[in-house]
Design an enzyme around this catalytic site. Structure first.
Site, PDB file in Angstrom:
ATOM      1  CB  CYS A  88      -0.965   0.182   1.352  1.00 21.65           C
ATOM      2  SG  CYS A  88      -0.404   0.765   2.644  1.00 21.65           S
ATOM      3  CD  GLU A  89      -0.630   5.486  -3.477  1.00 20.61           C
ATOM      4  OE1 GLU A  89       0.165   5.267  -4.496  1.00 20.61           O
ATOM      5  OE2 GLU A  89      -1.654   6.392  -3.517  1.00 20.61           O
ATOM      6  CG  HIS A  90      -2.101   5.757   1.809  1.00 20.85           C
ATOM      7  ND1 HIS A  90      -3.423   4.880   1.390  1.00 20.85           N
ATOM      8  CD2 HIS A  90      -2.066   6.547   0.918  1.00 20.85           C
ATOM      9  CE1 HIS A  90      -3.849   5.324   0.298  1.00 20.85           C
ATOM     10  NE2 HIS A  90      -3.171   6.427   0.089  1.00 20.85           N
ATOM     11  CG  HIS A  91      -0.038   2.916   6.216  1.00 18.33           C
ATOM     12  ND1 HIS A  91      -1.261   2.531   5.551  1.00 18.33           N
ATOM     13  CD2 HIS A  91      -0.379   3.652   7.189  1.00 18.33           C
ATOM     14  CE1 HIS A  91      -2.159   3.508   6.223  1.00 18.33           C
ATOM     15  NE2 HIS A  91      -1.485   4.121   7.172  1.00 18.33           N
ATOM     16  CD  GLN A 129      -8.340  -4.272  -2.859  1.00 15.26           C
ATOM     17  OE1 GLN A 129      -7.964  -4.244  -1.600  1.00 15.26           O
ATOM     18  NE2 GLN A 129      -9.340  -4.907  -3.355  1.00 15.26           N
ATOM     19  CG  HIS A 157      -5.450  -3.440   2.374  1.00 15.13           C
ATOM     20  ND1 HIS A 157      -4.950  -2.378   1.537  1.00 15.13           N
ATOM     21  CD2 HIS A 157      -6.459  -4.223   1.762  1.00 15.13           C
ATOM     22  CE1 HIS A 157      -5.494  -2.809   0.546  1.00 15.13           C
ATOM     23  NE2 HIS A 157      -6.528  -3.366   0.375  1.00 15.13           N
ATOM     24  CB  CYS A 159      -1.947  -0.448   6.376  1.00 11.72           C
ATOM     25  SG  CYS A 159      -3.051  -0.468   5.077  1.00 11.72           S
TER      26      CYS A 159
HETATM   27 ZN   LIG Z   1      -2.090   1.196   4.010  1.00 10.21          ZN
END
Ligand SMILES: [Zn+2]
Length: 199
Positions: A88-91, A129, A157, A159
């Site tokens: 995931c690009e956020h975490h 996703q 996920h 995260c």
């Molecule tokens: Zn994430």
């Protein structure tokens, strides 16, 4: 550049740079980077991360183009349960699950092993996703130009599971449909076929 290039040979300069960053992060987190068990960890972590993001250097369109065959078959082709591993690009934590992909040929079919390869090319980079689903859908649609294409991804996920809301059992489903799959009957047939247990 070969579309099949697998990142087994690592660029030494980039690997060393990423390795130094990992050592700094581990130190910032409170680890003793010089203890025995961790001596090679920054390098391993760098190589793992470069492997998991090798999709940036691969070309999914070329992979499909390299295995397209003229064929008059025009019923639905479904590839179920394709394993998906992405970050995931956020975490920058993993999300993983399964993709189910179908297309209706329009004069051309594609070698079946190429569809999972296309999934890997887009999964092996920082993703969400929703965009992963869309990238796969658009790549197949614009390259193979089928009568229709459908992509469903179900993923968990890390995260969400390990931090934040800690919802261990939630699965996120995303889907995209083009062409004949925009018709409700075709879409329902596909959804029925991917949920059927054929084993
Ligand atoms: Zn994430």
């Amino acid at each position: 550049m070969s579309p099949y290039r697998n990142l087994e040979e690592y660029n030494i300069e980039i690997t060393n740079e990423v390795k130094e960053h990992f050592a700094k992060i581990m130190d910032d987190l409170g680890e003793d980077v010089s203890r025995e068990g961790l001596l090679k960890t920054p390098e391993r972590a760098a190589k793992a991360m470069l492997f998991l993001t090798q999709g940036y250097k691969q070309d999914a369109t070329e992979i499909l183009k390299g295995a397209m065959f003229a064929e008059s078959y025009d019923d639905m082709v479904i590839i179920k349960d394709i394993e998906v591993y992405s970050l995931c690009e956020h975490h920058m934590l993993p999300f993983f699950g399964k993709a189910h992909i179908a297309y209706i040929p329009n004069g051309h079919i594609v070698g079946l092993s190429k569809i999972p390869r296309v999934v890997d090319v887009f999964a092996r980079r920082l993703q969400v996703q929703e965009r992963l689903t869309h990238d796969i859908l658009e790549c197949i649609n614009s390259t193979l130009k089928p009568k229709g294409v459908a992509v469903v991804i179900e993923a968990a996920h890390m995260c969400m599971m390990m931090r934040g809301v800690q919802k261990q059992n939630s699965v996120t489903t995303t889907s995209g449909f083009r062409g004949q799959f925009e018709k409700i009957e075709t879409r329902n047939e596909f959804l029925k076929l991917i949920s059927a247990d054929l084993s």
